[in-house]
Design a protein around this motif. Sequence first.
Motif, PDB file in Angstrom:
ATOM      1  N   ALA A   1     -42.749   7.704  22.986  1.00 37.38           N
ATOM      2  CA  ALA A   1     -41.622   6.737  22.026  1.00 37.38           C
ATOM      3  C   ALA A   1     -41.984   5.324  22.017  1.00 37.38           C
ATOM      4  CB  ALA A   1     -40.276   6.756  23.065  1.00 37.38           C
TER       5      ALA A   1
ATOM      6  N   ARG B   1     -34.589   6.752  13.553  1.00 35.86           N
ATOM      7  CA  ARG B   1     -36.096   6.442  13.353  1.00 35.86           C
ATOM      8  C   ARG B   1     -36.661   7.502  12.696  1.00 35.86           C
ATOM      9  NH1 ARG B   1     -40.001   5.733  11.760  1.00 35.86           N
ATOM     10  NH2 ARG B   1     -42.055   4.825  12.686  1.00 35.86           N
TER      11      ARG B   1
ATOM     12  N   LEU C   1     -35.379   9.303  19.183  1.00 34.88           N
ATOM     13  CA  LEU C   1     -35.628   8.779  17.713  1.00 34.88           C
ATOM     14  C   LEU C   1     -34.507   9.186  16.845  1.00 34.88           C
ATOM     15  CD1 LEU C   1     -39.456  10.552  17.722  1.00 34.88           C
ATOM     16  CD2 LEU C   1     -38.766   8.114  18.065  1.00 34.88           C
TER      17      LEU C   1
ATOM     18  N   PHE D   1     -43.446   4.676  18.574  1.00 37.90           N
ATOM     19  CA  PHE D   1     -42.398   4.715  17.558  1.00 37.90           C
ATOM     20  C   PHE D   1     -41.043   3.655  17.577  1.00 37.90           C
ATOM     21  CE2 PHE D   1     -44.242   8.834  18.084  1.00 37.90           C
ATOM     22  CZ  PHE D   1     -44.992   8.936  16.936  1.00 37.90           C
ATOM     23  N   LEU D   2     -40.639   3.353  18.366  1.00 37.83           N
ATOM     24  CA  LEU D   2     -39.782   2.306  18.652  1.00 37.83           C
ATOM     25  C   LEU D   2     -40.043   1.003  19.076  1.00 37.83           C
ATOM     26  CD1 LEU D   2     -37.187   4.712  20.949  1.00 37.83           C
ATOM     27  CD2 LEU D   2     -37.169   4.374  18.385  1.00 37.83           C
TER      28      LEU D   2
ATOM     29  N   SER E   1     -36.952  13.186  21.055  1.00 36.89           N
ATOM     30  CA  SER E   1     -36.467  13.650  19.691  1.00 36.89           C
ATOM     31  C   SER E   1     -35.008  13.169  19.797  1.00 36.89           C
ATOM     32  CB  SER E   1     -36.198  15.163  19.425  1.00 36.89           C
ATOM     33  OG  SER E   1     -35.785  15.815  20.357  1.00 36.89           O
TER      34      SER E   1
END
Length: 536
Positions: free
Chosen positions: A236, A296, A291, A239-240, A288
């Motif tokens: 994570a 996201r 996100l 992506f975050l 998931s």
Amino acid sequence: MLKKIIIALVWSVPLIANAQVTAQDKLKAAINVIKKNYVDSLSDQTLADAAIKGMFTELDPHSKYFSKAEAKAMASAMRGSFVGIGIEYMMQNDTVYLTQILPDGPAERAGLITGDRLLKVNEENVAGTKKTYMNILNAIRGENKTVVKLEIYRPGAKKNMEFSIARGPVVDHSVTAAYMLDDKKTGYIAIRIFSQSTRNEIENSLKKLKKEGMQQLILDLQGNGGGYVQAALGVADEFLKRDQLVYYIMTQDKGKDYYYASQSGTSWEGKLAVLIDQNTASASEILSGALQDWDRGVIVGRRSFGKGLTQQPIALPDSSVLELTSGRLYTPAGRSVQKPYKGVNYQADISNRYGSGELFRETDQHKPDSLKFKTLVNKRTIYAGGGITPDKFVPLDTLQEASWLKSVASAGYISDASWKIADTQREEIKKAYPDIESFAANYKVPKNIINGIVKAVEQKGLKPSKAYKERLINLLALEIKAQIANQVYMGKENYLRIINSENNSIKEAQKILDNAQLYNAYLQGKVLASTVQITK
């Protein structure tokens, strides 16, 4: 005599029942009574294991007991490596063929190659002896730095070859594929499990794909059953943004432990689609879900498994392990993904989804308000209470699950055909198709091979459905081609490159990523529910 025995039994029960004993004393007495009176002899260890497993039937479905051997195997899987020599093999007609030599493993360094035949392990014959796959595996594996001796027949060699190979750590990758799709702008990464090595693997995969020109990414969590939730936290991070909540855990005392993304910025800020299905579970659902909560990326596929409990492994004195549920997992928006397990047949849930048609058509979301949540950025409606519901539903392809294909595979026709082609035509294939890209685009399995398999199985009464025969045969050819790629070009990634060409979730994700307006509409919650139509 029978009457006397019955009377003796009746009178013995009150004596035990009236005794003042603790629960621990009662358990110990039961073990002693069974050992003394049961018709077969049983060890203390056998009875203790059975008693502990019996206790676990009163707990949740994910609390488990692992014997010492089971715990050791589990720990090896979660480390992302195991001790061995780094080979994969198959058994055909009582001959052991090496089908994979894992990169940078002891076997590769020693000079073994794909196509070698294994004759002996530590001077004991394995060819022509009807040994099982596990018999051979147990003989090859052993303690780190110990030596295993192999005798090999190599086609074209003048005599058999002997190798003394020191066993060592062999990497068991959690990222099974990282490559660019044919459009040369969409990256694809598949994660099969979250292990200790996942964070580094995903970081390296992103770096590789960026260098190859990635503009958008498909992250494939289909079939990912979970693993270390901390490893999902590391993914994570890619992506975050820093300090965005990834998940929190509620423990027995109702306290909450919060876990945040730690990186300043992200490794990938571009468009993202995440693939899930009914076998996506646990840590995969937390990733998931996070996100999705942060808007996201677009979640594509089918409702995930529904496991939102976290387990803590606790070792017993003999190195067996109690893996006890110690907390409940929640996504950043406060969703629990755990499906109900009390008063229901928990193990039948997936088969019930088949029976209800949920896997084949999108169902209306008639859920109570208590299960409705809002995403944290765009405030669109999402759901809790039994897995992650995708933003874009893609039905299960029933033909890929067809009993005819499964029967052909289980009968050995596919593995036999793919191995024979790879073994006898390896150099020809490599010469005609120097890389996996050219093989994927141009190679076709010879028609006589396919027709021969179809004829053979039809003679056994296994006839494909007339309505879908052409596509079933195409899927048969695709599976053989994928297995050839796996053996000739080495690696699971190459198998996936081929087989993914018929993955409808990947096709749908690519359509969404290619259309910026559609992509943003999904993240804004402005796309009406629709089902992908699958061409049979």
